[in-house]
Every structure is written in structure tokens, then in C-alpha cells.
Design a protein around this motif. Structure first.
Motif, mmCIF file in Angstrom:
data_model
loop_
_atom_site.group_PDB
_atom_site.id
_atom_site.type_symbol
_atom_site.label_atom_id
_atom_site.label_comp_id
_atom_site.label_asym_id
_atom_site.label_seq_id
_atom_site.Cartn_x
_atom_site.Cartn_y
_atom_site.Cartn_z
ATOM 1 N N ALA A 133 -7.980 15.602 2.305
ATOM 2 C CA ALA A 133 -6.946 16.535 2.768
ATOM 3 C C ALA A 133 -5.582 16.040 2.319
ATOM 4 N N PRO A 134 -4.796 16.862 1.623
ATOM 5 C CA PRO A 134 -3.474 16.432 1.159
ATOM 6 C C PRO A 134 -2.550 16.098 2.328
ATOM 7 N N LEU A 135 -1.748 15.031 2.153
ATOM 8 C CA LEU A 135 -0.774 14.615 3.144
ATOM 9 C C LEU A 135 0.611 15.103 2.727
ATOM 10 N N VAL A 136 1.329 15.702 3.682
ATOM 11 C CA VAL A 136 2.663 16.239 3.403
ATOM 12 C C VAL A 136 3.639 15.689 4.434
ATOM 13 N N PHE A 137 4.689 15.032 3.974
ATOM 14 C CA PHE A 137 5.750 14.578 4.871
ATOM 15 C C PHE A 137 6.653 15.772 5.173
ATOM 16 N N VAL A 138 6.803 16.091 6.484
ATOM 17 C CA VAL A 138 7.606 17.264 6.880
ATOM 18 C C VAL A 138 8.777 16.852 7.769
ATOM 19 N N ASP A 252 4.289 0.484 10.967
ATOM 20 C CA ASP A 252 3.837 -0.406 9.895
ATOM 21 C C ASP A 252 2.819 0.289 8.996
ATOM 22 N N ALA A 253 1.860 0.978 9.614
ATOM 23 C CA ALA A 253 0.852 1.681 8.822
ATOM 24 C C ALA A 253 1.487 2.797 8.004
ATOM 25 N N ALA A 254 2.457 3.500 8.597
ATOM 26 C CA ALA A 254 3.139 4.574 7.878
ATOM 27 C C ALA A 254 3.930 4.021 6.698
ATOM 28 N N THR A 255 4.570 2.876 6.893
ATOM 29 C CA THR A 255 5.330 2.250 5.808
ATOM 30 C C THR A 255 4.417 1.927 4.633
ATOM 31 N N GLY A 262 4.314 5.451 -3.536
ATOM 32 C CA GLY A 262 5.456 5.160 -4.374
ATOM 33 C C GLY A 262 6.780 5.616 -3.777
ATOM 34 N N LEU A 263 6.829 5.678 -2.453
ATOM 35 C CA LEU A 263 8.015 6.182 -1.758
ATOM 36 C C LEU A 263 8.481 5.176 -0.714
ATOM 37 N N SER A 264 9.751 5.284 -0.349
ATOM 38 C CA SER A 264 10.321 4.430 0.686
ATOM 39 C C SER A 264 10.458 5.224 1.970
ATOM 40 N N GLU A 282 1.278 13.341 -2.421
ATOM 41 C CA GLU A 282 0.334 13.197 -3.544
ATOM 42 C C GLU A 282 -0.749 12.183 -3.210
ATOM 43 N N GLN A 283 -1.098 12.145 -1.923
ATOM 44 C CA GLN A 283 -2.161 11.284 -1.421
ATOM 45 C C GLN A 283 -2.993 12.098 -0.439
#
Length: 557
Positions: A133-138, A252-255, A262-264, A282-283
Motif C-alpha cells: 500500500a503506498p504511503l503518503v505524507f499528508v 524514531d520509527a517515522a524518522t 530519501g527525505l528529512s 514512494e514507499q
């Protein structure tokens, strides 16, 4: 409607009314000043939070003991069972239990249940099996037209999992004018974030835990979100629209997740606070666990003291009887006794009810009715109060006000009195006046970022426009000795919120709680013999539902 600043020439603990021409209903002799019975109040806290009650989880043996205890107490006062003659209002509930054996990977990173992540599913489908399932930061997961903010703009969430920040943008940018600054809005609550993700058609939703904006540590998430999770029984349409999986992810897991993409995360958190954002990581996520659903009624305890002249008009007291039960997987102490949260609030309701019932027996009944609702399922998302608000025993448009007790003061007397979310409604003026007669000043809470106004049972009624307050305690001890005691007791109770150490202590100084009960008692007598209908101030979320008729500066001072 007149200005709601009740002024009374009598002492603080005698009855008064903003309608000076109207005497106490059924008055036959002078009403004696109230004297809350601290020993009785203390005993109720001690009993309700004892190991015998097993942490008072809904639909358990602990619930049965709690219902019996409260029903007997209200019956002994002579109050009326409000639900078809019974004190028990059935609340249809379902308990969802996600099995601990969970296979979870985000962006290929294996995550450990409880340590890194907690997940559950509020679906009766036997389990979850999500692949790629694609992950999307919202961002903050907010869609708020009134703030010109939509983190879901132009993104199709079908089949995707939303990754969401806790709280709202105002917390991160308190001086920017965004949202309500440090004071959390409803958009910052976890319940809203899951609801909005569901409305957007998402497959799942994960909130990134961060202690400061959440206002509680990871241990609270772990203790509260594992084991059986209760919810109201929903219609099939409502059920089908919910995300399939919801939960929390440690910072920590989210970081690590964002680094794998490839994101901060810190950089994106800053961007999310400045403007709406959605960004595919893109994960993908792979999640599998078994899930079971069990159906049973839980119960609100609802008791009424009928009014003498305006009996159809109701003042409601709310406080939740439930806590989070026991965890047999723990070593040592397994019981979440919930002494402060919220045996203390329920004990307070019982003591106020006894005082008002005794008044009525002596010919000093109130014109309006007072109903006491000990709610179920507050810890699982205000379930009992939400159910009552949707299925009211007494009409909502005849409900004058709601007074909520949740975790009363165990730290001694204070010079101030805290009104959570101060500046919302005219109802607060009654508390301000009553506290003033104790030589206390009413102030807003010290940490509005915690979103306290949205986290307890009164909120279920506020959403319908009923003026509702959550108040009590204060931050300034009355003297040096009390300050010293408070420092020591705060050290003793540190970390006990939603933990097994929230237990009754014989050395608790309950004099401050007694102060607060007397404020609530005075407010009830004043409003109970009034014809006023307080409303919400202009600029607040609920003004359009029941507008105030007075002017007031809405800043919480």
C-alpha cells in the motif's frame, strides 16, 4: 436574556439566582451553607479505584461492579432512574482486539508492535492483510475550509495509507496567526485525523507520535491503544467508510521511514506547519494481523433530580466511570485503577448529587431538573457521551448546560480556578462568579496545546451547541505548605496518567477538590433557579448553534 453575571449578596455557599425576584423553589426555611462531606467523597474514590473493580473497563466484571455501586448510590439519594425507570442506559458497543502477533514493514523496515508502532482495525473482518500500500505524507491531515487549509488537496487516497503529524499547524507556529496558536483546535485531535482520513477514502492512517505536541509520552499510546478497543456499533455504511487500519508510529520509527524515502522528517514537519502539504513517499506498507470483534452493551448511568417548576429544562453533569481495565500480559501490577482518572470525578458527581438531593428533601429543590450521567467508554473516544448526545433521554434543545468532572484536584487548595478552553460560552460566567466568592480568580488552562476542551465528555454536547464546561483545580497553591505538598505529590504521580500507578493515596489532600465541588454546586443552584439560557460567543466553533446574547472578549485570560 440578561447579562450572565450572577451577583448574589449571600455567602458563597448559599443559594442565589440571577433572577433576584425568583426565590428558591419550594423554599420553606433558610438554606444552610453547603458542607461537602470529604470523608464520603474520599471513600467513593477509594472504592471505585480499588483492585476489586479491575480498572473499570467497559463490558467487563469491573463494569458490573461499577454500575451496581453507582445505581445503589443514586437510589439511596432518592434520584430517579432516567432510562425507562432504570439508571442504566444501554450503549451498544463492539470491542475490537488486534492480536499482538503482527507482521509490519514500512518502506521495507520491519517494525515491532508496541515498541515502534501500535495498530488496530475497527472492522469485523477477521484481520488485516495489506500488501504494497503506498504511503503518503499528508502533513497534519487537516481539511479546514474556514482556515483555508487542505492537506488532502488534489490527492486520491484510495488504497493508500496516510502518514500524519499530531496536533495542528498552530502548535508549531503559535505566532503566525494560523489556527488557534498553541491552543489546539479539534483538527489536532487524533479522532479527527482518523475520521478525515476515512472521509478521504484512505486505506489506513498512521499518526506520528511526538511527546510535546501530543502532550503525553509514548507509554500512554502503548497502554491505551493495545488490547481491546471499544467503539459504538455503527451502521454498515458508516462502518464501510472507515479506514481499514489505524494507529500510531513512534517519532524514531517515522524518522527512519522518511530517511528510507530519501527525505528529512524535520524539514517536512517545518513545511507542513507553514502550508498544506501532501507528498507521496514512494514507499509501501505491508501489514498483517488477526483481529476479532465482540459485541456487548455497555451502560451509561443516568439519574435525575426532577425540577419543581421548569422540570423539562435540564442541567447535566457528566463524568466517565470507565478506565482502561487490566492487562494480564504485564508482569507485576496489571490493573489500571484510574483513581484520578476518573474515580475522583465520579465521586465528585456523587457528592454534589447528594447535596442537591438533601436540599430538595428539605424544601429547597431547584426549578430546573438536574441529571447526572456517569458515562461509559470515554477513554475509547467519548463513546458514552456521544451515544447519549445522539440518543438523548431528554431533548438537547431543552438541555441548558453541561458541567463535566474529569480528574479532580488532589494537590490541595489553590488561589486560581482553571476553566479549560476559557472564552467559549456565557456558562463560564457562572463559574467565574462562584470562584470569585471563594477569593479565587478563574483562568484558562496553562497548556492549551493539549486540546483539553476536546478530550472529555462535555465536548459531545458542545458539538451540538449546548454550553459545556470542563473546569477545576488551579496552578497556584494557596500557601507555602500546600506548594511543598503539591511538589511532592506531583513527583509521586508523575507518569501515572493511563498507567497502573494511578492509584488512590491516603495522603491525598482533597481540600482543593472540595473547593471545586462547591463551585459546581453553587453554579448548579444559581443556574437551576434561573430562566437564562447561556450561549456560545461569536468567533467560537459553536456560536451558530446556540449564540450568546452578551459581549465578551474571547481571549482566554
Amino acid at each position: 436574556m440578561r447579562r450572565l453575571y450572577p451577583v448574589c449578596a449571600l455567602a458563597m455557599l448559599s443559594a442565589c439566582s440571577p433572577n433576584s425576584a425568583q426565590p428558591d423553589a419550594n423554599s420553606s426555611a433558610a438554606l444552610k451553607p453547603v458542607q461537602m462531606n470529604e470523608a464520603r467523597f474520599r471513600n467513593d474514590i477509594k472504592n471505585l479505584s480499588s483492585d476489586e473493580f479491575e480498572g473499570r473497563a467497559p463490558t467487563t466484571h469491573g463494569e458490573k461492579l461499577t454500575l451496581d455501586y453507582l445505581s445503589k448510590a443514586f437510589a439511596e439519594m432518592g434520584l430517579k432512574g432516567a432510562y425507562q425507570g432504570s439508571f442504566l442506559q444501554p450503549v451498544p458497543m463492539v470491542s475490537y482486539t488486534a492480536y499482538d502477533a503482527q507482521q509490519i514493514s514500512l518502506a521495507g523496515l520491519p517494525l515491532t508492535y508496541r515498541k515502534d508502532i501500535v495498530l488496530n482495525s475497527r472492522h469485523d473482518n477477521g484481520g488485516v492483510n495489506i500488501e504494497n500500500a503506498p504511503l503518503v505524507f499528508v502533513g497534519y491531515g487537516v481539511n479546514a475550509p474556514e482556515y483555508g487549509w487542505n492537506d488532502y488537496q488534489d490527492v486520491d487516497m484510495k488504497g493508500k495509507i496516510a502518514v500524519i503529524l499530531v496536533n495542528d499547524p498552530g502548535f508549531a507556529r503559535p505566532d503566525s496567526g494560523k489556527f488557534n496558536g498553541k491552543a489546539m483546535t479539534y483538527y489536532g485531535r487524533w479522532s479527527y485525523k482518523f475520521e478525515e482520513a476515512s472521509r478521504q477514502g484512505a486505506l489506513g492512517a498512521l499518526i506520528i507520535h511526538d511527546t510535546e505536541p501530543a502532550s503525553y509520552p509514548w507509554s500512554v499510546v502503548e497502554n491505551s491503544w493495545t488490547g481491546a478497543q471499544q467503539d459504538l456499533v455503527l451502521s454498515k455504511t458508516e462502518q464501510d467508510s472507515r479506514v481499514q487500519v489505524e494507529g500510531w508510529l513512534t517519532l524514531d520509527a517515522a524518522t527512519q521511514l522518511f530517511e528510507k524515502a530519501g527525505l528529512s522528517l524535520p524539514t517536512l514537519m517545518a513545511r507542513a506547519a507553514d502550508s498544506p502539504i501532501n507528498l507521496p513517499l514512494e514507499q509501501t506498507a505491508n501489514i498483517a494481523f488477526k483481529n476479532k470483534a465482540e459485541y456487548a452493551n455497555s451502560y451509561n448511568v443516568v439519574a435525575t433530580l426532577p425540577g419543581t417548576q421548569q422540570a423539562d429544562e435540564q442541567i447535566l453533569f457528566t463524568g466517565h466511570w470507565d478506565h482502561i481495565g487490566k492487562d494480564d500480559s504485564k508482569e507485576g501490577d496489571k490493573i489500571y485503577n484510574g483513581a484520578m482518572d476518573n474515580a475522583s470525578g465520579i465521586a465528585g458527581i456523587l457528592e454534589i448529587a447528594r447535596q442537591l438531593a438533601d436540599n430538595a428533601k428539605q424544601g429547597h429543590g431547584l426549578a430546573r431538573s438536574v441529571t447526572f450521567i456517569a458515562t461509559t467508554g470515554e477513554e475509547q473516544g467519548l463513546l458514552g457521551s456521544r451515544y447519549y448526545a445522539a440518543n438523548p433521554i431528554y431533548p438537547i434543545d431543552k438541555t441548558v448546560a453541561v458541567l463535566n468532572l474529569d480528574s479532580t484536584n488532589i494537590y490541595g487548595k489553590t488561589k486560581d480556578f482553571t476553566i479549560v478552553g476559557k472564552g467559549k460560552s456565557e456558562l463560564e460566567n457562572y463559574l467565574v462568579d462562584a470562584a470569585k466568592q471563594q477569593n479565587r480568580i478563574a483562568l484558562g488552562e496553562k497548556n492549551p496545546a493539549s486540546g483539553g476542551f476536546f478530550r472529555s465528555d462535555h465536548f459531545s454536547f458542545a458539538k451540538l451547541g449546548v454550553p459545556a464546561v470542563f473546569a477545576g483545580g488551579g496552578s497556584e497553591p494557596i500557601d507555602a505548605a500546600t506548594a511543598s505538598y503539591k511538589t511532592q505529590m506531583q513527583a509521586t504521580m508523575k507518569g501515572c496518567y493511563h498507567n497502573v500507578c494511578d492509584e488512590y493515596h491516603e495522603d491525598w489532600d482533597l481540600s482543593g477538590a472540595i473547593q471545586d465541588l462547591e463551585v459546581y454546586y453553587q453554579v448548579t443552584r444559581t443556574l437551576g433557579n434561573s430562566q437564562d439560557w447561556p450561549g456560545y460567543y461569536q468567533g467560537t466553533e459553536f456560536n451558530s448553534l446556540r449564540p450568546a446574547k452578551t459581549e465578551f472578549a474571547t481571549t482566554a485570560k
